[in-house]
Write a protein that holds these residues in place. Sequence first.
Motif, short mmCIF file in Angstrom:
data_model
loop_
_atom_site.label_atom_id
_atom_site.label_comp_id
_atom_site.label_asym_id
_atom_site.label_seq_id
_atom_site.Cartn_x
_atom_site.Cartn_y
_atom_site.Cartn_z
N ASP A 94 7.00 -79.98 8.21
CA ASP A 94 6.37 -78.80 7.60
C ASP A 94 6.71 -77.56 8.44
O ASP A 94 5.90 -77.07 9.21
CB ASP A 94 4.85 -79.01 7.53
N VAL A 103 0.00 -88.34 6.39
CA VAL A 103 0.07 -86.88 6.32
C VAL A 103 0.42 -86.30 7.69
O VAL A 103 1.26 -85.40 7.80
CB VAL A 103 -1.26 -86.28 5.78
N GLU A 104 -0.20 -86.83 8.72
CA GLU A 104 0.08 -86.35 10.08
C GLU A 104 1.55 -86.55 10.44
O GLU A 104 2.19 -85.67 11.03
CB GLU A 104 -0.82 -87.07 11.09
N GLY A 105 2.11 -87.68 10.06
CA GLY A 105 3.52 -87.94 10.32
C GLY A 105 4.45 -87.00 9.58
O GLY A 105 5.50 -86.60 10.09
N GLU A 164 1.15 -83.75 0.83
CA GLU A 164 -0.16 -84.39 0.66
C GLU A 164 -0.29 -84.98 -0.74
O GLU A 164 -0.84 -86.06 -0.92
CB GLU A 164 -1.29 -83.40 0.95
N GLU A 192 4.42 -74.61 7.92
CA GLU A 192 3.00 -74.91 8.16
C GLU A 192 2.12 -74.54 6.98
O GLU A 192 1.04 -73.95 7.13
CB GLU A 192 2.52 -74.24 9.45
N GLU A 211 -4.48 -90.29 6.37
CA GLU A 211 -4.42 -89.33 7.46
C GLU A 211 -3.19 -89.55 8.35
O GLU A 211 -2.55 -88.60 8.78
CB GLU A 211 -5.69 -89.40 8.32
N ASP A 212 -2.87 -90.83 8.61
CA ASP A 212 -1.71 -91.15 9.44
C ASP A 212 -0.42 -90.69 8.78
O ASP A 212 0.46 -90.12 9.44
CB ASP A 212 -1.62 -92.66 9.68
N LYS A 266 3.77 -83.91 8.77
CA LYS A 266 3.61 -82.53 9.25
C LYS A 266 4.77 -82.11 10.14
O LYS A 266 5.05 -80.92 10.27
CB LYS A 266 2.29 -82.36 10.01
#
Length: 160
Positions: A94, A87-89, A142, A97, A84-85, A91
């Motif tokens: 992106d 993927v969040e980083g 991802e 989106e 999760e960390d 983004k």
Amino acid sequence: MADLKPAEVEKAKLHFGIYDFEGINKVDAVRLGDLIRSLDLRPTNAAIEKAGGTKKKGEKLLTLEEFLPIYSELKKNKDVGAYEDLVEGLKVYDKNENGTMMEAEMAHTLLSLGEKLENAEVEEIIKACGGTTDEDGYMKYETFVKNILAGPYPEEAAAQ
């Protein structure tokens, strides 16, 4: 080791034996990171160095009795990224989106953040873990993170 299960000790002994290239029941500390990573841990190079790893061959040899506490300690280390960390980083890159980022941005990120990688290493990592890239040069980050966290032999991890 009180905090290592018997199966973990046996696996550590097996892997230790593989890295005992000279057959002297000792492993060169320059190989500590490789040995630890073969046991499905993902410590940073700094953590390996702090645990006793060396940069030059022949500086230090480790016995199994010295290695097991190191393995136990690094096994407790939670200083690795979670899915999760990561993927969040990613983004941040992106722009559309839609779960994708430019492959070139991924390469730049791998080259400029964290531990130093060479261009050839980054190309190999992206090729092995990046999945497909669309005609505009975008890749699904991802998928990349899942493949990275699966390790070099994901089929073995799934079987355990």
